[in-house]
Write an enzyme that holds these catalytic residues in place. Sequence first.
Site, PDB file in Angstrom:
ATOM      1  N   ASP A 269       0.853  -1.191   0.000  1.00 54.85           N
ATOM      2  CA  ASP A 269       0.000   0.000   0.000  1.00 54.85           C
ATOM      3  C   ASP A 269       0.888   1.241   0.000  1.00 54.85           C
ATOM      4  OD1 ASP A 269       0.877  -0.556   2.674  1.00 54.85           O
ATOM      5  OD2 ASP A 269      -0.635   0.828   3.441  1.00 54.85           O
TER       6      ASP A 269
ATOM      7  N   SER B 187       8.538   5.189  11.816  1.00 55.34           N
ATOM      8  CA  SER B 187       8.158   3.973  12.517  1.00 55.34           C
ATOM      9  C   SER B 187       7.833   2.868  11.528  1.00 55.34           C
ATOM     10  CB  SER B 187       6.934   4.229  13.395  1.00 55.34           C
ATOM     11  OG  SER B 187       5.830   4.535  12.589  1.00 55.34           O
TER      12      SER B 187
ATOM     13  N   THR C  85     -16.916  31.884   3.819  1.00 56.41           N
ATOM     14  CA  THR C  85     -17.262  32.464   5.125  1.00 56.41           C
ATOM     15  C   THR C  85     -18.102  31.496   5.941  1.00 56.41           C
ATOM     16  OG1 THR C  85     -19.120  33.520   4.041  1.00 56.41           O
ATOM     17  CG2 THR C  85     -17.142  34.853   4.360  1.00 56.41           C
TER      18      THR C  85
ATOM     19  N   GLU D 168       0.204  -0.880   5.772  1.00 53.74           N
ATOM     20  CA  GLU D 168       1.303  -0.299   6.547  1.00 53.74           C
ATOM     21  C   GLU D 168       1.125   1.191   6.752  1.00 53.74           C
ATOM     22  OE1 GLU D 168       5.180   1.332   7.711  1.00 53.74           O
ATOM     23  OE2 GLU D 168       4.034   1.854   5.935  1.00 53.74           O
TER      24      GLU D 168
ATOM     25  N   HIS E  46     -23.245  30.109   8.471  1.00 51.55           N
ATOM     26  CA  HIS E  46     -22.784  31.328   7.796  1.00 51.55           C
ATOM     27  C   HIS E  46     -22.204  32.254   8.873  1.00 51.55           C
ATOM     28  CE1 HIS E  46     -22.818  35.119   5.721  1.00 51.55           C
ATOM     29  NE2 HIS E  46     -23.498  34.672   4.672  1.00 51.55           N
TER      30      HIS E  46
ATOM     31  N   ASP F  46      12.322  -1.047   4.160  1.00 54.59           N
ATOM     32  CA  ASP F  46      11.225  -0.066   4.127  1.00 54.59           C
ATOM     33  C   ASP F  46      11.653   1.235   4.785  1.00 54.59           C
ATOM     34  OD1 ASP F  46       8.707   1.063   3.756  1.00 54.59           O
ATOM     35  OD2 ASP F  46       7.880   0.162   5.576  1.00 54.59           O
TER      36      ASP F  46
END
Lengths: 480, 480
Positions: free
Chosen positions: B107, B425, B338, B174, B236, B203
């Site tokens: 992935d 990590s 806004t 991962e 708004h 990796d």
Amino acid sequence: MLFDKLALEPLFEKIDELQPAFIDRLRRSIAIPSVSSDESLRPKVVEMAAFLVNELTTLGFADIQLKDLGKQPPPVNNPDLLLPPIVLARFGNDEKKKTVLVYGHYDVQPAGLEDGWASEPFEMTHDEQAGILYGRGSTDDKGPVMGWLNVVEAHNALGWELPVNLVVCFEGMEESGSLGLDGLIAREAKNYFKGVDAVCISDNYWLGTTKPVLTYGLRGCNYYQVLISGPGADLHSGIFGGVVAEPMTDLVQVLSLLVSSDGTILVPGIDEMVAKLTPEEDALYDDIDFSVDELQAALGSKTALYDNKKDILKHRWRYPSLSIHGVEGAFSGAGAKTVIPAKVTGKFSIRTVPDIDLAKLDLLVFAHVTKAFKQLNSKNQMKVELIHDGDYWKSDPFNESFTAASKATEHVWNVKPDFTREGGSIPITLTFEKELGTQVLLLPMGRGDDGAHSINEKLNVSNYINGCKTLGGYLHYYGQ
Amino acid sequence: MLFDKLALEPLFEKIDELQPAFIDRLRRSIAIPSVSSDESLRPKVVEMAAFLVNELTTLGFADIQLKDLGKQPPPVNNPDLLLPPIVLARFGNDEKKKTVLVYGHYDVQPAGLEDGWASEPFEMTHDEQAGILYGRGSTDDKGPVMGWLNVVEAHNALGWELPVNLVVCFEGMEESGSLGLDGLIAREAKNYFKGVDAVCISDNYWLGTTKPVLTYGLRGCNYYQVLISGPGADLHSGIFGGVVAEPMTDLVQVLSLLVSSDGTILVPGIDEMVAKLTPEEDALYDDIDFSVDELQAALGSKTALYDNKKDILKHRWRYPSLSIHGVEGAFSGAGAKTVIPAKVTGKFSIRTVPDIDLAKLDLLVFAHVTKAFKQLNSKNQMKVELIHDGDYWKSDPFNESFTAASKATEHVWNVKPDFTREGGSIPITLTFEKELGTQVLLLPMGRGDDGAHSINEKLNVSNYINGCKTLGGYLHYYGQ
């Protein structure tokens, strides 16, 4: 007065009869995603202008003009991006009649299903049981713009003349600072707009959900961005976390010094510019039909900052506020992404009120943000800039135009309208008043819970149809 | 030693010869946008698993299994979302040989042209003059995964046996916390993974851009989100600014109390858990080949928090860091909107190091955020939660596996590798070590400036091809 009321019955009946056609007109206009803030959708904004030209032509308007406003000024991604045109047209040219200029805007706020809409925002959904029309722009501002066209169609169907000469001015950049409109109004004040007696704008909302209002004051809006940049590209937080000055860390620090959770603006010097509250003005808030419950209902939560009507109205109408709208350039998707964004832009705006000086406000904001960033001793770069501004506005609610609108409203809704101010800004109100030297009236069509700028924006069918009657009635009462 | 070097020459020559096929394999893998954090792209992650099965089958791998991991646990938008499978396969089953398990992930991080990529991220671009392969996943981690396949293809082409039994374990989550992998490793430790002597993971990246490294330590990562909600829908800011408690105002206040601009983590109690720096460890940083200039080059800016090599390495490897990644739910587009966002989620993560206790860290973060929010006296709701975590890891750089990798690296690159730690990590490193009771080696292929998780991710052709040689060489030196 009795005569007037009877005289208008055929018009009101015709409007009722044409309801299906009027709803279809709104449906066709909502189907065009004319989002002015999204450069990639600019062709759709232009398509919406063409839609209006087609409708105006069919209804018999004359002297239809698409006013070219040139390139959109920076900041833009595409330096050659053209502003959408302003659509001008007139109906009637009788020197014995008064001339009313009606303004509306044909652009809308961004919207997408991913924001949480219950239905596709650019396909109008008609809830027939509840009598509600859902869709982006339904209330802001395509409903009212179609309303003016509907009034003319009803007169045509009756074979009636309009009681006034009508001039329409529809712009396509209202949701993005009305770029180019000020200049156009100045240029046309003594040309296309010559002889205009009154300006009517239908681009705001009732205060609540049951009682119609006329609006004589608006807050302004200065919109700013703070851009903080450092690395040349986004970084992996595992590899670089702890060794690089992170722009997002700095931005969060700067933004945290703008406003506190109780709504207090932390930029020094702004409070001092706000007009002092007199006992007379304070008393005005007593009689407005509004309740905290109504606000909580519109909010969909019990998170109002005040627990009484008067404080709420004052903070909506006559005190400034600062909102942080979001961050461009940071991770904004779902899930977890371990990125250090290289360039982040915080967006915030200040709603302005009498007697704030806009130029001075900018200087105060720039100085405060610059000082806040400097205190961080960061190695990143910071730039703070104004994206757009629009001044506040306050008028006389007892002038001729307001009086006509008051009569029309009472006629249609069987209740005297409240005279209110608004928290939102329609900067062009002030420009029309100054450049044309005329009275400007704000005559809202939708309700306070319509969700303009939000998801599931809607317009009640009753407001749309009675709104058409009120707009038409206003022209008759004013034309007398 | 001389014998080994000569013995490997045919393998290295074959790898050079097969370079076009290897680059094409990488190209085909990059073309599949296997983004694990985007639920809508989950079918593409599964397609990438199928791609691997096809390659493994063609190369002669045996016992190929797609391990089903069931549904993805919350938070997910689709409660029935299935986790992508883990791909297992083996090559060779000779009891006289050692068994090496190689891990990689198929992935990738999200990527889009709108993030600023110079070319389509999911179409590999080969800059032949510079010798660089651009594309999402090129270095993280499709390059190394294809590298293992390439090593087997080169052996097949030579008619050589592999010097070890090879077991591959490729996962598809991962980049999203390796969900499901811990459990699978525990289940297969005494089954599919029985008899594994060493684990090799490719990796991570070189520290800089010129000298190869072997990595014996990693930081962990605990990823959190703070969700603040109030109104039922976006509002708004003109209508409601100043009268409603704004979630974005609160979020900015809370985020501003997490980390200061100099990188200091403001959550109390974390520093006390960090292992004290000994004079011996301090001396280790003297010899690492790295410079502040190299960091600035990788950053693309002069925004490093420290001006000397040792402080930079320590803050990357042995001290924790906190990064604020972004905000979900606020305005994140270009231009000016806004809006008062009704529900905003701040995302941040902490990189962990010895001897931080993860469970205790969570409690400290939750307590700090809860206290920070409480101090605001806001009417909004706040929820803080852990999205995923992964512990830090530290190994012995002089064990058998590291020694073999060191020899192979020196053979290919003609220089002794630096022994480094990593700021990022790879949580699974620790799991393999614990569950299989084996040595784990981190043998990186790409360079420090490859831009993993960033725009324009790349892998130099020389790193790809020499990386294949190093992976192959490692198997031979370790197999002896």
